[in-house]
Scaffold this motif. Sequence first.
Motif, PDB file in Angstrom:
ATOM      1  N   LEU A  33       8.580   2.798   2.896  1.00 54.02           N
ATOM      2  CA  LEU A  33       9.446   3.025   4.064  1.00 54.02           C
ATOM      3  C   LEU A  33       8.604   3.413   5.270  1.00 54.02           C
ATOM      4  CD1 LEU A  33      12.319   5.334   2.767  1.00 54.02           C
ATOM      5  CD2 LEU A  33      12.653   3.299   4.186  1.00 54.02           C
ATOM      6  N   THR A  34       8.836   2.749   6.390  1.00 51.21           N
ATOM      7  CA  THR A  34       8.175   3.124   7.639  1.00 51.21           C
ATOM      8  C   THR A  34       9.058   2.700   8.806  1.00 51.21           C
ATOM      9  OG1 THR A  34       6.199   2.806   9.013  1.00 51.21           O
ATOM     10  CG2 THR A  34       6.878   0.935   7.703  1.00 51.21           C
ATOM     11  N   ARG A  35       8.880   3.369   9.929  1.00 52.63           N
ATOM     12  CA  ARG A  35       9.553   2.927  11.152  1.00 52.63           C
ATOM     13  C   ARG A  35       8.620   2.071  12.005  1.00 52.63           C
ATOM     14  NH1 ARG A  35      11.397   8.181  10.199  1.00 52.63           N
ATOM     15  NH2 ARG A  35      13.600   8.165   9.596  1.00 52.63           N
TER      16      ARG A  35
ATOM     17  N   HIS B   1      16.189  12.903   2.986  1.00 47.96           N
ATOM     18  CA  HIS B   1      17.028  11.865   3.576  1.00 47.96           C
ATOM     19  C   HIS B   1      17.978  11.234   2.561  1.00 47.96           C
ATOM     20  CE1 HIS B   1      17.904   8.515   6.225  1.00 47.96           C
ATOM     21  NE2 HIS B   1      17.431   7.646   5.372  1.00 47.96           N
TER      22      HIS B   1
ATOM     23  N   GLY C  27       7.861  11.076   0.058  1.00 47.66           N
ATOM     24  CA  GLY C  27       7.656  12.506   0.015  1.00 47.66           C
ATOM     25  C   GLY C  27       8.852  13.291   0.549  1.00 47.66           C
ATOM     26  N   ALA C  28       8.531  14.422   1.174  1.00 46.53           N
ATOM     27  CA  ALA C  28       9.544  15.384   1.573  1.00 46.53           C
ATOM     28  C   ALA C  28      10.646  14.745   2.414  1.00 46.53           C
ATOM     29  CB  ALA C  28       8.884  16.524   2.347  1.00 46.53           C
ATOM     30  N   SER C  29      10.270  13.932   3.388  1.00 49.62           N
ATOM     31  CA  SER C  29      11.283  13.381   4.299  1.00 49.62           C
ATOM     32  C   SER C  29      12.193  12.399   3.571  1.00 49.62           C
ATOM     33  CB  SER C  29      10.622  12.702   5.502  1.00 49.62           C
ATOM     34  OG  SER C  29       9.983  11.517   5.106  1.00 49.62           O
TER      35      SER C  29
ATOM     36  N   ARG D 271       5.809   6.222   3.913  1.00 50.49           N
ATOM     37  CA  ARG D 271       4.496   5.678   4.281  1.00 50.49           C
ATOM     38  C   ARG D 271       3.370   6.680   3.991  1.00 50.49           C
ATOM     39  NH1 ARG D 271       1.226   7.358   8.178  1.00 50.49           N
ATOM     40  NH2 ARG D 271       3.017   7.729   9.522  1.00 50.49           N
ATOM     41  N   THR D 272       3.620   7.968   4.217  1.00 51.91           N
ATOM     42  CA  THR D 272       2.577   8.977   3.985  1.00 51.91           C
ATOM     43  C   THR D 272       2.218   9.071   2.506  1.00 51.91           C
ATOM     44  OG1 THR D 272       3.521  10.209   5.816  1.00 51.91           O
ATOM     45  CG2 THR D 272       1.944  11.372   4.457  1.00 51.91           C
ATOM     46  N   THR D 273       3.231   9.038   1.663  1.00 47.43           N
ATOM     47  CA  THR D 273       2.977   9.104   0.220  1.00 47.43           C
ATOM     48  C   THR D 273       2.206   7.864  -0.239  1.00 47.43           C
ATOM     49  OG1 THR D 273       4.838  10.564  -0.191  1.00 47.43           O
ATOM     50  CG2 THR D 273       4.126   9.201  -2.040  1.00 47.43           C
TER      51      THR D 273
ATOM     52  N   MET E 209      10.199   8.316  -5.013  1.00 50.92           N
ATOM     53  CA  MET E 209       9.050   9.156  -5.409  1.00 50.92           C
ATOM     54  C   MET E 209       8.443   9.927  -4.235  1.00 50.92           C
ATOM     55  SD  MET E 209       6.086   6.289  -6.150  1.00 50.92           S
ATOM     56  CE  MET E 209       4.756   7.374  -5.604  1.00 50.92           C
TER      57      MET E 209
ATOM     58  N   ILE F 287       6.294  21.133  -2.716  1.00 51.15           N
ATOM     59  CA  ILE F 287       5.891  19.853  -3.330  1.00 51.15           C
ATOM     60  C   ILE F 287       4.544  19.347  -2.838  1.00 51.15           C
ATOM     61  CG2 ILE F 287       8.257  19.092  -3.794  1.00 51.15           C
ATOM     62  CD1 ILE F 287       7.910  17.085  -1.428  1.00 51.15           C
TER      63      ILE F 287
ATOM     64  N   ALA G   7       7.829  16.722  -8.583  1.00 55.57           N
ATOM     65  CA  ALA G   7       7.353  17.967  -9.203  1.00 55.57           C
ATOM     66  C   ALA G   7       7.457  19.064  -8.151  1.00 55.57           C
ATOM     67  CB  ALA G   7       5.902  17.813  -9.664  1.00 55.57           C
TER      68      ALA G   7
ATOM     69  N   LEU H  16      -1.095  16.009   0.311  1.00 53.85           N
ATOM     70  CA  LEU H  16      -1.465  15.941  -1.105  1.00 53.85           C
ATOM     71  C   LEU H  16      -0.670  16.959  -1.904  1.00 53.85           C
ATOM     72  CD1 LEU H  16      -5.333  15.597  -0.762  1.00 53.85           C
ATOM     73  CD2 LEU H  16      -3.698  13.780  -1.315  1.00 53.85           C
TER      74      LEU H  16
HETATM   75  N1  LIG Z   1       5.385  16.962  -5.675  1.00 49.03           N
HETATM   76  C1  LIG Z   1       5.755  15.693  -5.679  1.00 49.03           C
HETATM   77  O1  LIG Z   1       6.309  15.198  -6.659  1.00 49.03           O
HETATM   78  C2  LIG Z   1       5.494  14.854  -4.458  1.00 49.03           C
HETATM   79  C3  LIG Z   1       5.753  13.476  -4.475  1.00 49.03           C
HETATM   80  C4  LIG Z   1       5.497  12.749  -3.317  1.00 49.03           C
HETATM   81  C5  LIG Z   1       4.995  13.367  -2.192  1.00 49.03           C
HETATM   82  N2  LIG Z   1       4.770  14.708  -2.214  1.00 49.03           N
HETATM   83  C6  LIG Z   1       4.277  15.408  -1.032  1.00 49.03           C
HETATM   84  O2  LIG Z   1       5.122  15.147   0.074  1.00 49.03           O
HETATM   85  C7  LIG Z   1       4.351  15.306   1.275  1.00 49.03           C
HETATM   86  C8  LIG Z   1       4.561  14.092   2.142  1.00 49.03           C
HETATM   87  O3  LIG Z   1       5.896  14.097   2.619  1.00 49.03           O
HETATM   88  P1  LIG Z   1       6.219  13.570   4.101  1.00 49.03           P
HETATM   89  O4  LIG Z   1       7.646  13.854   4.379  1.00 49.03           O
HETATM   90  O5  LIG Z   1       5.179  14.116   5.014  1.00 49.03           O
HETATM   91  O6  LIG Z   1       5.891  12.016   3.994  1.00 49.03           O
HETATM   92  P2  LIG Z   1       6.644  10.785   3.308  1.00 49.03           P
HETATM   93  O7  LIG Z   1       8.091  11.111   3.112  1.00 49.03           O
HETATM   94  O8  LIG Z   1       5.862  10.298   2.159  1.00 49.03           O
HETATM   95  O9  LIG Z   1       6.480   9.692   4.451  1.00 49.03           O
HETATM   96  C9  LIG Z   1       7.036   9.922   5.711  1.00 49.03           C
HETATM   97  C10 LIG Z   1       7.076   8.622   6.459  1.00 49.03           C
HETATM   98  O10 LIG Z   1       7.919   7.699   5.792  1.00 49.03           O
HETATM   99  C11 LIG Z   1       8.622   6.912   6.745  1.00 49.03           C
HETATM  100  N3  LIG Z   1      10.045   7.176   6.604  1.00 49.03           N
HETATM  101  C12 LIG Z   1      10.647   8.259   6.039  1.00 49.03           C
HETATM  102  N4  LIG Z   1      11.982   8.131   6.064  1.00 49.03           N
HETATM  103  C13 LIG Z   1      12.236   6.930   6.627  1.00 49.03           C
HETATM  104  C14 LIG Z   1      13.429   6.220   6.926  1.00 49.03           C
HETATM  105  N5  LIG Z   1      14.637   6.731   6.632  1.00 49.03           N
HETATM  106  N6  LIG Z   1      13.330   5.013   7.519  1.00 49.03           N
HETATM  107  C15 LIG Z   1      12.137   4.490   7.807  1.00 49.03           C
HETATM  108  N7  LIG Z   1      10.954   5.107   7.546  1.00 49.03           N
HETATM  109  C16 LIG Z   1      11.025   6.320   6.979  1.00 49.03           C
HETATM  110  C17 LIG Z   1       8.069   7.320   8.105  1.00 49.03           C
HETATM  111  O11 LIG Z   1       6.910   6.514   8.280  1.00 49.03           O
HETATM  112  P3  LIG Z   1       6.264   6.146   9.725  1.00 49.03           P
HETATM  113  O12 LIG Z   1       5.669   7.412  10.244  1.00 49.03           O
HETATM  114  O13 LIG Z   1       5.245   5.124   9.367  1.00 49.03           O
HETATM  115  O14 LIG Z   1       7.379   5.604  10.562  1.00 49.03           O
HETATM  116  C18 LIG Z   1       7.670   8.760   7.869  1.00 49.03           C
HETATM  117  O15 LIG Z   1       6.716   9.251   8.770  1.00 49.03           O
HETATM  118  C19 LIG Z   1       2.905  15.465   0.834  1.00 49.03           C
HETATM  119  O16 LIG Z   1       2.543  16.826   0.864  1.00 49.03           O
HETATM  120  C20 LIG Z   1       2.908  14.962  -0.598  1.00 49.03           C
HETATM  121  O17 LIG Z   1       1.906  15.561  -1.381  1.00 49.03           O
HETATM  122  C21 LIG Z   1       4.992  15.449  -3.330  1.00 49.03           C
END
Ligand SMILES: NC(=O)c1ccc[n+]([C@@H]2O[C@H](COP(=O)([O-])OP(=O)(O)OC[C@H]3O[C@@H](n4cnc5c(N)ncnc54)[C@H](OP(=O)(O)O)[C@@H]3O)[C@@H](O)[C@H]2O)c1
Length: 173
Positions: free
Chosen positions: A75-77, A117, A111-113, A54-56, A109, A17, A10, A22
């Motif tokens: 997914l996590t490292r 990616h 999150g941003a990363s 992992r954050t999501t 689903m 996002i 969304a 959150l």
């Molecule tokens: N609007 C929507 O539909 C929606 C949906 C989902 C999330 N969100 C938002 O997205 C934000 C979170 O995004 P984010 O980027 O901070 O967190 P994220 O993508 O949920 O998680 C990031 C973590 O995932 C792991 N990771 C990511 N790519 C990887 C890869 N290629 N290989 C291995 N591990 C990998 C790492 O974990 P480690 O640190 O443990 O290594 C990284 O720190 C929040 O604000 C959330 O509310 C929005």
Amino acid sequence: MNHPVFHIVAIDNNNGIGKGDLMPWSLPGDMRFFQQKTTKTDDENKQNMVIMGRTTWESIPEKHRPLAKRKNVVLTRKKDYQAKGATVVHSIEEAFDLADNSIERVYIMGGASVYAHTIDRPEITGLYVTHIDRIFDCDAFYPEIPPVFSHAEKLGEDEDNGIPYEFILHTKA
Ligand SMILES: NC(=O)c1ccc[n+]([C@@H]2O[C@H](COP(=O)([O-])OP(=O)(O)OC[C@H]3O[C@@H](n4cnc5c(N)ncnc54)[C@H](OP(=O)(O)O)[C@@H]3O)[C@@H](O)[C@H]2O)c1
């Protein structure tokens, strides 16, 4: 992997996002859409897979995780990370490799990363994007939708607390 793979997300009018792990909105109709889309299968003997960072995963209240009736992949490292009820992987390739005959569709689903990616990967069939017609205070953003996803199909629309939004499926033409 021959499975259809989709982003489900969304976004607001700035591609925002989330903020501080959150989502800065509460849209029950969008939650319903997410639950139905990611859970429903044509073949009752199969499940869909949801892949998340992992954050999501950690942002889902404990009582709601793993997401029911779906194969949860995190997914996590981190080497020894445990996610009760989910499968922990260390690369997106490892996640895709889990899509065997028991899986019907794969949903990424967030999150941003994880969105950033994977959006340019050839495996991605389409993007289920809820376009929210507002601007929120966000610190996490969805990438620009690549031009290759040139076909947009409106699946529906809804409104919660006066906030209108549309469900669009973006696919490659
Ligand atoms: N609007 C929507 O539909 C929606 C949906 C989902 C999330 N969100 C938002 O997205 C934000 C979170 O995004 P984010 O980027 O901070 O967190 P994220 O993508 O949920 O998680 C990031 C973590 O995932 C792991 N990771 C990511 N790519 C990887 C890869 N290629 N290989 C291995 N591990 C990998 C790492 O974990 P480690 O640190 O443990 O290594 C990284 O720190 C929040 O604000 C959330 O509310 C929005």
